[in-house]
Scaffold this motif. Structure first.
Motif, mmCIF file in Angstrom:
data_model
loop_
_atom_site.group_PDB
_atom_site.id
_atom_site.type_symbol
_atom_site.label_atom_id
_atom_site.label_comp_id
_atom_site.label_asym_id
_atom_site.label_seq_id
_atom_site.Cartn_x
_atom_site.Cartn_y
_atom_site.Cartn_z
ATOM 1 N N GLY A 164 0.790 -1.221 0.000
ATOM 2 C CA GLY A 164 0.000 0.000 0.000
ATOM 3 C C GLY A 164 0.823 1.272 0.000
ATOM 4 N N ASP A 165 2.114 1.172 0.309
ATOM 5 C CA ASP A 165 2.971 2.361 0.287
ATOM 6 C C ASP A 165 3.013 2.967 -1.118
ATOM 7 N N ALA A 166 3.038 4.295 -1.164
ATOM 8 C CA ALA A 166 3.184 4.991 -2.442
ATOM 9 C C ALA A 166 4.640 4.936 -2.894
ATOM 10 N N ILE A 167 4.852 4.730 -4.187
ATOM 11 C CA ILE A 167 6.194 4.760 -4.768
ATOM 12 C C ILE A 167 6.416 6.163 -5.321
ATOM 13 N N CYS A 168 7.376 6.879 -4.758
ATOM 14 C CA CYS A 168 7.617 8.285 -5.090
ATOM 15 C C CYS A 168 8.942 8.429 -5.830
ATOM 16 N N LEU A 169 9.002 9.413 -6.717
ATOM 17 C CA LEU A 169 10.190 9.625 -7.527
ATOM 18 C C LEU A 169 10.476 11.112 -7.658
ATOM 19 N N THR A 170 11.705 11.513 -7.360
ATOM 20 C CA THR A 170 12.081 12.916 -7.493
ATOM 21 C C THR A 170 12.335 13.276 -8.954
ATOM 22 N N GLY A 171 12.239 14.577 -9.232
ATOM 23 C CA GLY A 171 12.683 15.119 -10.515
ATOM 24 C C GLY A 171 12.046 14.505 -11.742
ATOM 25 N N ASP A 172 12.883 14.179 -12.733
ATOM 26 C CA ASP A 172 12.429 13.557 -13.970
ATOM 27 C C ASP A 172 13.450 12.518 -14.395
ATOM 28 N N ALA A 262 1.552 6.669 -17.200
ATOM 29 C CA ALA A 262 1.214 8.067 -17.424
ATOM 30 C C ALA A 262 1.779 8.989 -16.356
ATOM 31 N N ALA A 263 2.170 8.419 -15.215
ATOM 32 C CA ALA A 263 2.686 9.233 -14.117
ATOM 33 C C ALA A 263 4.196 9.422 -14.170
ATOM 34 N N LEU A 264 4.876 8.750 -15.087
ATOM 35 C CA LEU A 264 6.333 8.853 -15.145
ATOM 36 C C LEU A 264 6.735 10.292 -15.468
ATOM 37 N N PRO A 265 7.589 10.912 -14.650
ATOM 38 C CA PRO A 265 7.982 12.307 -14.896
ATOM 39 C C PRO A 265 9.078 12.399 -15.954
ATOM 40 N N ILE A 266 8.715 12.901 -17.114
ATOM 41 C CA ILE A 266 9.652 12.998 -18.234
ATOM 42 C C ILE A 266 9.654 14.441 -18.736
ATOM 43 N N ALA A 267 10.826 15.053 -18.785
ATOM 44 C CA ALA A 267 10.939 16.453 -19.206
ATOM 45 C C ALA A 267 10.621 16.600 -20.693
ATOM 46 N N ILE A 268 10.105 17.763 -21.066
ATOM 47 C CA ILE A 268 9.766 18.021 -22.456
ATOM 48 C C ILE A 268 10.999 17.918 -23.349
ATOM 49 N N GLU A 269 12.166 18.321 -22.831
ATOM 50 C CA GLU A 269 13.406 18.229 -23.615
ATOM 51 C C GLU A 269 13.763 16.777 -23.930
ATOM 52 N N THR A 270 13.482 15.890 -22.977
ATOM 53 C CA THR A 270 13.729 14.462 -23.194
ATOM 54 C C THR A 270 12.771 13.909 -24.239
ATOM 55 N N ARG A 271 11.520 14.332 -24.174
ATOM 56 C CA ARG A 271 10.535 13.891 -25.166
ATOM 57 C C ARG A 271 10.925 14.359 -26.567
ATOM 58 N N GLN A 272 11.446 15.558 -26.668
ATOM 59 C CA GLN A 272 11.832 16.097 -27.971
ATOM 60 C C GLN A 272 12.962 15.286 -28.595
ATOM 61 N N VAL A 273 13.922 14.865 -27.768
ATOM 62 C CA VAL A 273 15.015 14.044 -28.281
ATOM 63 C C VAL A 273 14.494 12.697 -28.769
ATOM 64 N N ALA A 274 13.641 12.067 -27.967
ATOM 65 C CA ALA A 274 13.077 10.775 -28.363
ATOM 66 C C ALA A 274 12.302 10.892 -29.675
ATOM 67 N N ASP A 275 11.534 11.971 -29.830
ATOM 68 C CA ASP A 275 10.798 12.186 -31.083
ATOM 69 C C ASP A 275 11.773 12.341 -32.246
ATOM 70 N N GLU A 276 12.833 13.087 -32.024
ATOM 71 C CA GLU A 276 13.826 13.318 -33.078
ATOM 72 C C GLU A 276 14.518 12.024 -33.477
ATOM 73 N N MET A 277 14.758 11.165 -32.482
ATOM 74 C CA MET A 277 15.418 9.882 -32.736
ATOM 75 C C MET A 277 14.431 8.808 -33.195
ATOM 76 N N GLN A 278 13.144 9.158 -33.185
ATOM 77 C CA GLN A 278 12.071 8.210 -33.507
ATOM 78 C C GLN A 278 12.135 6.985 -32.587
ATOM 79 N N GLU A 279 12.251 7.294 -31.298
ATOM 80 C CA GLU A 279 12.324 6.245 -30.287
ATOM 81 C C GLU A 279 11.252 6.476 -29.219
ATOM 82 N N ASP A 280 10.991 5.446 -28.440
ATOM 83 C CA ASP A 280 9.957 5.483 -27.400
ATOM 84 C C ASP A 280 10.524 6.155 -26.153
#
Length: 342
Positions: A164-172, A262-280
């Motif tokens: 029942g404990d919440a799994i918490c993650l700092t940053g991105d 959907a809750a994974l914290p991913i920065a927009i800059e990281t998403r842009q690189v993945a899109d550019e590389m055509q990767e997930d």
């Protein structure tokens, strides 16, 4: 070749570690935690515990000097070392640095490494107290040992979470891998064109490149936990990717985990690189590692209390029973096993 010869690759590093730690050995009554966590824990007094951890970095395996400035390398190895101490809810105090240096390196290169080491020491309030320096025939090898302390009542292990404990993650997460992908691409371009006057254009990728070359350990979380008298039930730093770290926490506590993609914290800059590389981009987050973020567990009521004091973290899931296993709910609502992610 002898039939008894077994390659390391055939069993993997985890199985090898189990083999070399399975021997009967001397046990010191003051050692509270040995192999199996982010740092070893030794009893110092009734109230204080000593923390010890070490890492080794090999040129060509753990870093590439083509795109790794040596002062960044020095800073990064200290950050990674103290992150292990933070993952135990402790405070680093001193480091030892060992270098095995090939002849082709200059004095200035070694000085640059130590500029980064001492800069990190100032950032984390850690003193460089010694080490060893010797020659090496081939590649540069750097190892670091970090000494720290934790209060007996605040020490946090990988084990200790409850259902029942919440799994918490700092940053991105995923940014360090995105940075590595950019640096590797630029290196390939440079090798193909062979023009030393051509400099990579990294201005648009400053965020992710910094996440790879000079990640920051999360000293701020540890300070906030102490200030507000909050002790996680378990904790680990993110150096091998979320799938690996969540599995380690769950195994240590003999529990399962349920994660929300959907809750994974991913920065927009990281998403842009993945899109550019055509990767997930989710694979960057799940398997990238080296972000040096901290993942910890808290009872839900404690999460509601702590978020009022420290808001650079998100809840990405919860601990469940061992029988429920390791699962992730995708953005589309499907539920997949961790075994199907690899």
């Amino acid at each position: 070749m002898s039939e008894s010869f077994q390659t390391i690759q055939s069993i993997g590093s985890k199985a090898l570690l189990e083999k070399i730690t399975n021997f009967e050995s001397y046990k010191n009554e003051n050692v509270i935690q040995s192999i199996g966590d982010d740092a070893a824990v030794i009893k110092e007094s009734d109230d204080s515990l000593t923390l010890l951890t070490s890492d080794t970095y090999v040129e060509g395996v753990d870093f590439d000097p083509t795109y790794t400035p040596f002062h960044h390398l020095g800073y990064k190895i200290v950050s990674a070392g103290v992150s292990d101490i933070y993952a135990m809810n402790g405070n680093p105090e001193a480091v030892l640095i060992n270098l095995a240096v090939p002849n082709r390196m200059s004095v200035q290169m070694i000085e640059d490494i130590y500029k980064g080491i001492y800069a990190a020491g100032k950032s984390y309030s850690v003193e460089v107290v010694g080490g060893d320096l010797k020659a090496n025939h081939a590649n540069l090898v750097v190892s670091i040992s970090v000494y720290g302390r934790a209060d007996k009542d605040a020490i946090t292990y990988r084990k200790g979470a409850t259902e029942g404990d919440a799994i918490c993650l700092t940053g991105d997460v995923g940014g360090a891998l995105a940075g590595l992908r950019i640096l590797m691409r630029e290196k390939k371009f440079w090798e193909e064109h062979g023009d030393e006057s051509v400099q990579p254009e990294l201005g648009d990728y400053q965020f992710v490149v910094k996440r790879q070359l000079v990640p920051e350990a999360r000293k701020d979380l540890i300070e906030s936990l102490k200030e507000h008298d909050m002790v996680p039930t378990s904790m680990i730093d993110v150096t091998k990717g979320l799938v690996s770290e969540i599995s380690a926490l769950s195994d240590a506590s003999e529990l399962g985990a349920y994660i929300y993609q959907a809750a994974l914290p991913i920065a927009i800059e990281t998403r842009q690189v993945a899109d550019e590389m055509q990767e997930d981009v989710d694979r960057y987050a799940l398997f990238g590692g080296e972000d040096l973020e901290l993942m910890f567990t808290l009872p839900e009521k404690k999460v509601e209390e702590f978020v009022n004091h420290f808001n650079d973290f998100v809840v990405i899931g919860r601990m469940v029973s061992r029988e429920e296993g390791m699962k992730m709910q995708t953005g589309e609502g499907d539920v997949v096993s961790f075994d199907d992610l690899s």
